[in-house]
Design a protein around this motif. Structure first.
Motif, PDB file in Angstrom:
ATOM      1  N   UNK A 158       0.841  -1.192   0.000  1.00 19.12           N
ATOM      2  CA  UNK A 158       0.000   0.000   0.000  1.00 19.12           C
ATOM      3  C   UNK A 158       0.874   1.240   0.000  1.00 19.12           C
ATOM      4  N   UNK A 159       0.553   2.186  -0.852  1.00 14.21           N
ATOM      5  CA  UNK A 159       1.294   3.437  -0.951  1.00 14.21           C
ATOM      6  C   UNK A 159       0.349   4.598  -0.669  1.00 14.21           C
ATOM      7  N   UNK A 160       0.905   5.640  -0.080  1.00 14.59           N
ATOM      8  CA  UNK A 160       0.150   6.871   0.133  1.00 14.59           C
ATOM      9  C   UNK A 160       0.541   7.886  -0.922  1.00 14.59           C
ATOM     10  N   UNK A 161      -0.388   8.744  -1.240  1.00 14.62           N
ATOM     11  CA  UNK A 161      -0.092   9.772  -2.223  1.00 14.62           C
ATOM     12  C   UNK A 161      -1.118  10.874  -2.180  1.00 14.62           C
ATOM     13  N   UNK A 162      -0.996  11.792  -3.103  1.00 15.33           N
ATOM     14  CA  UNK A 162      -2.026  12.815  -3.223  1.00 15.33           C
ATOM     15  C   UNK A 162      -2.292  13.102  -4.691  1.00 15.33           C
ATOM     16  N   UNK A 163      -3.478  13.585  -4.934  1.00 12.40           N
ATOM     17  CA  UNK A 163      -3.915  13.919  -6.286  1.00 12.40           C
ATOM     18  C   UNK A 163      -4.469  15.335  -6.243  1.00 12.40           C
ATOM     19  N   UNK A 164      -3.964  16.160  -7.122  1.00 14.11           N
ATOM     20  CA  UNK A 164      -4.457  17.533  -7.209  1.00 14.11           C
ATOM     21  C   UNK A 164      -5.028  17.756  -8.607  1.00 14.11           C
ATOM     22  N   UNK A 165      -6.274  18.204  -8.641  1.00 18.49           N
ATOM     23  CA  UNK A 165      -6.901  18.525  -9.917  1.00 18.49           C
ATOM     24  C   UNK A 165      -6.905  20.039 -10.094  1.00 18.49           C
ATOM     25  N   UNK A 166      -6.527  20.469 -11.279  1.00 17.66           N
ATOM     26  CA  UNK A 166      -6.425  21.896 -11.556  1.00 17.66           C
ATOM     27  C   UNK A 166      -7.691  22.385 -12.258  1.00 17.66           C
ATOM     28  N   UNK A 167      -7.571  22.794 -13.493  1.00 17.19           N
ATOM     29  CA  UNK A 167      -8.719  23.339 -14.218  1.00 17.19           C
ATOM     30  C   UNK A 167      -9.589  22.214 -14.771  1.00 17.19           C
ATOM     31  N   UNK A 168     -10.894  22.530 -14.966  1.00 14.62           N
ATOM     32  CA  UNK A 168     -11.828  21.568 -15.546  1.00 14.62           C
ATOM     33  C   UNK A 168     -12.864  22.308 -16.370  1.00 14.62           C
ATOM     34  N   UNK A 169     -13.192  21.754 -17.524  1.00 16.81           N
ATOM     35  CA  UNK A 169     -14.270  22.268 -18.359  1.00 16.81           C
ATOM     36  C   UNK A 169     -15.550  21.541 -17.944  1.00 16.81           C
ATOM     37  N   UNK A 170     -16.475  22.245 -17.296  1.00 18.24           N
ATOM     38  CA  UNK A 170     -17.664  21.583 -16.770  1.00 18.24           C
ATOM     39  C   UNK A 170     -18.660  21.191 -17.861  1.00 18.24           C
ATOM     40  N   UNK A 171     -18.428  21.634 -19.091  1.00 22.46           N
ATOM     41  CA  UNK A 171     -19.287  21.208 -20.199  1.00 22.46           C
ATOM     42  C   UNK A 171     -18.819  19.872 -20.771  1.00 22.46           C
ATOM     43  N   UNK A 172     -17.501  19.754 -21.003  1.00 21.87           N
ATOM     44  CA  UNK A 172     -16.959  18.529 -21.594  1.00 21.87           C
ATOM     45  C   UNK A 172     -16.464  17.542 -20.552  1.00 21.87           C
ATOM     46  N   UNK A 173     -16.175  18.018 -19.335  1.00 20.69           N
ATOM     47  CA  UNK A 173     -15.628  17.156 -18.295  1.00 20.69           C
ATOM     48  C   UNK A 173     -14.124  17.010 -18.332  1.00 20.69           C
ATOM     49  N   UNK A 174     -13.443  17.634 -19.296  1.00 22.79           N
ATOM     50  CA  UNK A 174     -11.996  17.480 -19.411  1.00 22.79           C
ATOM     51  C   UNK A 174     -11.277  18.289 -18.335  1.00 22.79           C
ATOM     52  N   UNK A 175     -10.199  17.709 -17.782  1.00 25.27           N
ATOM     53  CA  UNK A 175      -9.480  18.358 -16.699  1.00 25.27           C
ATOM     54  C   UNK A 175      -7.990  18.044 -16.776  1.00 25.27           C
ATOM     55  N   UNK A 176      -7.213  18.773 -15.985  1.00 27.69           N
ATOM     56  CA  UNK A 176      -5.784  18.507 -15.817  1.00 27.69           C
ATOM     57  C   UNK A 176      -5.494  18.354 -14.336  1.00 27.69           C
ATOM     58  N   UNK A 177      -4.374  17.699 -14.017  1.00 29.57           N
ATOM     59  CA  UNK A 177      -4.029  17.506 -12.619  1.00 29.57           C
ATOM     60  C   UNK A 177      -2.613  16.994 -12.445  1.00 29.57           C
ATOM     61  N   UNK A 178      -2.318  16.571 -11.221  1.00 30.19           N
ATOM     62  CA  UNK A 178      -0.982  16.073 -10.896  1.00 30.19           C
ATOM     63  C   UNK A 178      -1.099  15.033  -9.787  1.00 30.19           C
TER      64      UNK A 178
END
Length: 300
Positions: free
Chosen positions: A43-63
């Motif tokens: 088991x590994x711990x981590x984090x996910x950060x989501x940046x911008x998102x287009x609420x019409x298409x659902x497309x997003x970027x993150x890290x």
């Protein structure tokens, strides 16, 4: 070929849904997560950060970042993906010592009313030519915010026995839950010259619409259902003659019309609500309108 087959296994492990607009907005959210190796149980711990998102298409970027990075060869990497309904998918390219750049694929769902993300993840092992499988779930962070989509209701208002300019008449509409007398919203509609109107920003639901104008009785249009699309053809006809605006035509209206009889705009006794037919004077045609509606009452 192995790579393609294992990728299909990963994708097919999540229930297939028809492409649909995103139900959740994950932009500018930060999550802590647990990632578990399906084969070895690590088991590994981590984090996910989501940046911008287009609420019409659902497309997003993150890290994505594993904590601490030196305990997991995947380290940290940028991702991009899409939310469709309650489902989320994203991928990125991580640099693994000894393997180089490799694909990492995440699929999952938004659960617990937006408070958790969970699903499956895999990366491609170039040495063994297999997808290394993991399960993952967030343990804190977020939440994802529900996207409330709105639509328009449109139609035509007929102002009975009126020859004036329809675009000058303010029509009030109450948006009520079906079967309720309590409005959740009241708006003033701007009619065009033909009486057409549009009521924007209505969320999904079933409503009663109560229409009323200055000297017209209230009329209720029941059970208008908004379900993922604009609604057209919601037409209504309003009965003329309510001079005092109490939603019934009676003696009080007769008295007000009599007091304004034979007046025009600018006269001291002029009452625009007594000009029932909209011809810019109060006269016999207005009395005729009132007589035809006498004794009537509007809807609640």
């Amino acid at each position: 070929m192995k790579r393609v087959c294992w990728l299909l296994v990963l994708v097919l492990a999540v229930p297939a849904v028809a492409q649909q607009p995103p139900a959740w907005d994950i932009s500018n959210t930060y999550w802590t997560a647990q990632i578990r190796d399906v084969l070895l149980g690590y088991t590994y711990d981590g984090n996910i950060r989501f940046f911008s998102m287009n609420t019409s298409t659902g497309e997003f970027t993150g890290r994505v970042q594993y904590l601490p990075p030196n305990l997991n060869p995947l380290g940290q990497y940028n991702v991009s993906g899409r939310v469709e309904g309650d489902n989320i998918s994203f991928r990125g390219i991580a640099n693994i010592p000894g393997l180089g750049n490799t694909d990492v694929v995440w699929v999952g769902t938004v659960t617990q009313n937006g408070a958790r993300l969970e699903g499956q993840m895999a990366y491609w092992d170039w040495l063994w030519e297999v997808w290394v499988m993991f399960t993952w779930r967030t343990t804190s962070g977020g939440p994802a915010r529900p996207i409330v989509r709105t639509y328009a209701i449109s139609g035509k208002v007929t102002l009975e026995e009126f020859i004036g300019d329809l675009s000058t008449v303010a029509v009030t509409v109450q948006l009520r839950p079906a079967g309720s007398l309590n409005p959740i919203r009241t708006a003033v509609l701007n009619l065009d010259s033909a009486g057409n109107y549009t009521l924007p920003e209505v969320p999904n639901g079933t409503y009663d619409l109560a229409f009323q104008a200055s000297h017209w009785l209230r009329r209720l249009v029941r059970n208008v259902t908004v379900s993922g699309a604009n609604v057209t053809g919601v037409n209504v006809s309003l009965t003329n003659g309510d001079v005092n605006g109490d939603n019934e035509v009676g003696l009080l209206d007769f008295g007000l019309l009599t007091a304004a009889f034979n007046t025009q705009p600018g006269d001291a006794a002029w009452n625009p609500n007594a000009d029932l037919n909209g011809d810019e004077e109060v006269g016999l045609p207005d009395f005729s309108v009132l007589v035809r509606s006498f004794g009537l009452a509007g809807d609640d």
